[in-house]
Design a protein around this motif. Structure first.
Motif, PDB file in Angstrom:
ATOM      1  N   PRO A 166       0.832  -1.206   0.000  1.00  0.00           N
ATOM      2  CA  PRO A 166       0.000   0.000   0.000  1.00  0.00           C
ATOM      3  C   PRO A 166       0.868   1.258   0.000  1.00  0.00           C
ATOM      4  CG  PRO A 166      -0.763  -1.565   1.657  1.00  0.00           C
ATOM      5  CD  PRO A 166       0.545  -2.088   1.150  1.00  0.00           C
ATOM      6  N   ALA A 167       0.359   2.316  -0.638  1.00  0.00           N
ATOM      7  CA  ALA A 167       1.126   3.564  -0.754  1.00  0.00           C
ATOM      8  C   ALA A 167       1.498   4.131   0.611  1.00  0.00           C
ATOM      9  CB  ALA A 167       0.317   4.589  -1.559  1.00  0.00           C
ATOM     10  N   GLU A 168       0.578   4.002   1.603  1.00  0.00           N
ATOM     11  CA  GLU A 168       0.851   4.573   2.925  1.00  0.00           C
ATOM     12  C   GLU A 168       1.926   3.791   3.685  1.00  0.00           C
ATOM     13  OE1 GLU A 168      -2.846   1.933   3.226  1.00  0.00           O
ATOM     14  OE2 GLU A 168      -2.017   3.448   1.870  1.00  0.00           O
ATOM     15  N   ASP A 169       2.252   2.586   3.236  1.00  0.00           N
ATOM     16  CA  ASP A 169       3.269   1.774   3.929  1.00  0.00           C
ATOM     17  C   ASP A 169       4.651   1.879   3.301  1.00  0.00           C
ATOM     18  OD1 ASP A 169       1.314   0.970   5.614  1.00  0.00           O
ATOM     19  OD2 ASP A 169       1.020  -1.021   4.730  1.00  0.00           O
ATOM     20  N   LEU A 170       4.735   2.531   2.130  1.00  0.00           N
ATOM     21  CA  LEU A 170       6.025   2.569   1.431  1.00  0.00           C
ATOM     22  C   LEU A 170       7.103   3.307   2.235  1.00  0.00           C
ATOM     23  CD1 LEU A 170       5.056   3.129  -2.316  1.00  0.00           C
ATOM     24  CD2 LEU A 170       6.247   1.171  -1.322  1.00  0.00           C
ATOM     25  N   GLN A 171       6.678   4.295   3.050  1.00  0.00           N
ATOM     26  CA  GLN A 171       7.645   5.063   3.831  1.00  0.00           C
ATOM     27  C   GLN A 171       8.182   4.278   5.024  1.00  0.00           C
ATOM     28  OE1 GLN A 171       8.742   8.037   2.844  1.00  0.00           O
ATOM     29  NE2 GLN A 171       7.368   7.955   1.078  1.00  0.00           N
ATOM     30  N   LYS A 172       7.521   3.169   5.360  1.00  0.00           N
ATOM     31  CA  LYS A 172       7.896   2.429   6.570  1.00  0.00           C
ATOM     32  C   LYS A 172       8.597   1.103   6.286  1.00  0.00           C
ATOM     33  CE  LYS A 172       3.605   4.140   8.649  1.00  0.00           C
ATOM     34  NZ  LYS A 172       2.322   3.726   9.275  1.00  0.00           N
ATOM     35  N   ILE A 173       8.708   0.732   5.006  1.00  0.00           N
ATOM     36  CA  ILE A 173       9.159  -0.631   4.712  1.00  0.00           C
ATOM     37  C   ILE A 173      10.618  -0.869   5.097  1.00  0.00           C
ATOM     38  CG2 ILE A 173       7.500  -1.027   2.876  1.00  0.00           C
ATOM     39  CD1 ILE A 173       9.610  -0.191   0.877  1.00  0.00           C
ATOM     40  N   TYR A 178       9.218  -4.004  10.652  1.00  0.00           N
ATOM     41  CA  TYR A 178       7.945  -3.588  10.071  1.00  0.00           C
ATOM     42  C   TYR A 178       7.580  -4.519   8.919  1.00  0.00           C
ATOM     43  CZ  TYR A 178       4.261  -0.875   7.904  1.00  0.00           C
ATOM     44  OH  TYR A 178       3.049  -0.495   7.373  1.00  0.00           O
ATOM     45  N   ARG A 179       6.345  -5.002   8.941  1.00  0.00           N
ATOM     46  CA  ARG A 179       5.830  -5.848   7.854  1.00  0.00           C
ATOM     47  C   ARG A 179       4.457  -5.320   7.455  1.00  0.00           C
ATOM     48  NH1 ARG A 179       5.611 -11.955   9.093  1.00  0.00           N
ATOM     49  NH2 ARG A 179       5.537 -12.024   6.816  1.00  0.00           N
ATOM     50  N   SER A 180       4.323  -4.962   6.183  1.00  0.00           N
ATOM     51  CA  SER A 180       3.058  -4.410   5.705  1.00  0.00           C
ATOM     52  C   SER A 180       1.985  -5.504   5.695  1.00  0.00           C
ATOM     53  CB  SER A 180       3.252  -3.834   4.300  1.00  0.00           C
ATOM     54  OG  SER A 180       2.038  -3.361   3.789  1.00  0.00           O
ATOM     55  N   GLU A 238      -0.720  -2.094  -4.922  1.00  0.00           N
ATOM     56  CA  GLU A 238      -1.373  -3.287  -4.371  1.00  0.00           C
ATOM     57  C   GLU A 238      -1.997  -4.119  -5.495  1.00  0.00           C
ATOM     58  OE1 GLU A 238      -3.303  -3.466  -0.231  1.00  0.00           O
ATOM     59  OE2 GLU A 238      -3.680  -1.424  -0.919  1.00  0.00           O
ATOM     60  N   SER A 239      -1.818  -5.445  -5.341  1.00  0.00           N
ATOM     61  CA  SER A 239      -2.388  -6.451  -6.261  1.00  0.00           C
ATOM     62  C   SER A 239      -1.782  -6.381  -7.652  1.00  0.00           C
ATOM     63  CB  SER A 239      -3.922  -6.312  -6.369  1.00  0.00           C
ATOM     64  OG  SER A 239      -4.502  -6.413  -5.080  1.00  0.00           O
ATOM     65  N   ILE A 240      -0.777  -5.512  -7.865  1.00  0.00           N
ATOM     66  CA  ILE A 240      -0.114  -5.420  -9.175  1.00  0.00           C
ATOM     67  C   ILE A 240       1.335  -5.873  -9.085  1.00  0.00           C
ATOM     68  CG2 ILE A 240       0.636  -3.828 -10.994  1.00  0.00           C
ATOM     69  CD1 ILE A 240      -1.871  -2.199 -10.502  1.00  0.00           C
ATOM     70  N   GLY A 241       2.032  -5.409  -8.082  1.00  0.00           N
ATOM     71  CA  GLY A 241       3.409  -5.849  -7.929  1.00  0.00           C
ATOM     72  C   GLY A 241       4.325  -4.745  -7.407  1.00  0.00           C
ATOM     73  N   THR A 242       5.595  -5.105  -7.255  1.00  0.00           N
ATOM     74  CA  THR A 242       6.597  -4.194  -6.673  1.00  0.00           C
ATOM     75  C   THR A 242       7.832  -4.166  -7.573  1.00  0.00           C
ATOM     76  OG1 THR A 242       5.819  -4.715  -4.432  1.00  0.00           O
ATOM     77  CG2 THR A 242       8.048  -3.746  -4.638  1.00  0.00           C
ATOM     78  N   THR A 243       8.417  -2.985  -7.688  1.00  0.00           N
ATOM     79  CA  THR A 243       9.663  -2.814  -8.440  1.00  0.00           C
ATOM     80  C   THR A 243      10.736  -2.249  -7.528  1.00  0.00           C
ATOM     81  OG1 THR A 243       8.493  -2.449 -10.533  1.00  0.00           O
ATOM     82  CG2 THR A 243      10.788  -1.690 -10.402  1.00  0.00           C
ATOM     83  N   VAL A 244      11.860  -2.947  -7.464  1.00  0.00           N
ATOM     84  CA  VAL A 244      13.001  -2.449  -6.680  1.00  0.00           C
ATOM     85  C   VAL A 244      14.055  -1.943  -7.663  1.00  0.00           C
ATOM     86  CG1 VAL A 244      14.802  -3.028  -5.027  1.00  0.00           C
ATOM     87  CG2 VAL A 244      12.551  -4.094  -4.828  1.00  0.00           C
TER      88      VAL A 244
END
Length: 459
Positions: free
Chosen positions: A399-406, A411-413, A448-454
């Protein structure tokens, strides 16, 4: 003897410098006045010499003035006001004539002094300045003209000036010391604030800060630097408290589970299957505990950014392929499609061991949070003289609101929604710490539900 305070040391050093400067100025003033006075007397004597050389009468061994009325002039007849003493010697060194103001006294001819050279001497215990000028007739030396003027007035002026300077010198230094001490006290006032604030700061009170001076000078910079240091210390202590709290909680959970399982196991006899089931469960919890301890030790090990690094040329392609092969069983189980896009061999200058930890953690996360039959794509490019690596998964996303805390520790979203996915919440914290240590830029984007890019960028 107690050492001087900082304020007094500033004032004392200022006075030493100022005292030397004032001494040089006073000495220069005295020297200039002395040179000026003597130069004025010398000019007057030269004027008298030039005047009397044109009025000399020479007859055989006699040398005197053509006009005897000259002796009646006030300066030749008196010793009270600007006296001018004149005396003639013939070629035999005998007195020929002298001005009336000499009375029974005579000017002494000094054979050790060069002709036309000024020198100081005494006449009736009075200081005079004298010159000896040769007298020529038809290029033959006939005698000497001695002219002298009193130095008493000049010496009185110089003595008065010396007394004034000597008296005023310590007085000026004393006044300057008092003023310098007052100015120094005002200048170091922020230091008093630093001392006062430092005395009230403890490990339980890190909120106080030093008031910043109005003038943005060195003390302003010092106060600001100390405030920034206090901010960092406060943040570090808060992180340590949070880390200790989270670590205690994370360690207590598997220990509590193991203890509860064993207590249940010994309450009554069990069959072999039940023992085996509970023991295997405890073993999995111990393995989880070991993994957690390993990650905590890894974080503690690289807490210091001065950790020695072994920088070498590392093949990024091989590091990624090694990480993928390490998780081959998980890839096969979840039927995840892996695609790599390497146009060539890419090499980076880094620490091979630490880089492998970064890649392993990122690949592990991408695989754990990917859906079954999902995709994991890894792309390496060379752009703007920098090597960039993209690790793209098609998993649950963040989630966008959790990106600052990862990157926060433990911390686990949405950990409750994904309770089936095992983890400690330390992986990305370790990645962030190592990326900072290796000067690797890391960015994470996700939906969310689409994926993550590092995104990794190597210098």
């Amino acid at each position: 003897m107690e050492p001087l305070s900082f304020k007094n040391r500033i004032a004392f050093n200022y006075i030493i410098t100022t005292g030397l400067l004032i001494f040089v100025v006073f000495f220069s003033i005295y020297s200039i006045v002395k040179i000026s006075v003597y130069s004025h007397i010398n000019d007057d004597i030269r004027s008298e010499v030039n005047k009397h050389l044109t009025e000399i009468e020479i007859k055989d061994s006699y040398i005197g003035l053509i006009h005897n009325d000259e002796w009646r002039e006030r300066e030749h007849n008196s010793v009270a006001v600007n006296p001018v003493f004149i005396q003639f010697y013939n070629q035999n060194g005998k007195l020929a004539e002298k001005s009336p103001n000499l009375k029974i006294h005579t000017l002494i001819f000094n054979q050790n002094i060069n002709d036309n050279e000024f020198f100081d001497t005494q006449l009736v215990n009075k200081s005079i300045r004298q010159i000896q000028v040769p007298i020529f007739q038809n290029s033959i030396k006939k005698g000497y003209l001695l002219i002298a003027m009193s130095l008493e007035d000049a010496k009185m002026v110089l003595q008065n000036l010396a007394k004034i300077l000597l008296f005023s010198y310590p007085l000026i230094l004393l006044v300057l010391f008092i003023i310098a001490r007052l100015i120094a006290g005002r200048s170091i006032k922020p230091i008093s604030s630093i001392i006062k604030t430092s005395n009230i700061i403890t490990k339980d009170n890190l909120k106080s800060r030093i008031p910043l001076p109005q003038n943005k000078d060195e003390l302003y910079t010092l106060s600001q630097t100390i405030n920034n240091l206090l901010d960092r210390i406060e943040n570090t202590i808060e992180r340590e408290k949070q880390f200790t709290s989270d670590a205690s909680h994370e360690l207590r959970t598997p220990l509590t589970v193991i203890k509860g399982t064993l207590e249940v196991l010994i309450r009554k006899p069990r069959n072999q299957e039940e023992y085996l089931e509970k023991i295997n469960f405890c073993v999995s919890e111990v393995n989880r505990l070991n993994h957690l301890v390993d990650e905590l030790l890894l974080l503690a090990r690289f807490e210091n950014h001065n950790q020695s690094l072994k920088i070498e040329k590392v093949c990024l392609n091989a590091t990624i392929l090694d990480a993928i092969s390490r998780y081959s069983s998980l890839i096969q189980t979840n039927k995840i499609h892996i695609s790599t896009h390497f146009l060539k061999e890419y090499y980076v200058h880094s620490d091979a061991y630490l880089l492998s930890i970064i890649i392993n953690n990122l690949v592990s996360n991408a695989l754990k949070y990917s859906n079954k039959n999902g995709n994991l794509s890894i792309v390496i490019t060379d752009k703007n003289n920098k090597i960039e690596c993209h690790i793209i998964d098609s998993g649950v996303g963040i989630p966008a609101e959790d990106l600052q805390k990862i990157f926060d520790q433990f911390y686990r979203s949405k950990s409750i929604e994904h309770s089936g996915i095992k983890g400690t919440g330390l992986g990305l914290s370790i990645v962030k710490r190592l990326c900072t240590l290796l000067q690797i830029d890391i960015k994470i984007t996700s939906k969310e539900s689409i994926g993550t890019t590092v995104f990794l960028s190597f210098q």
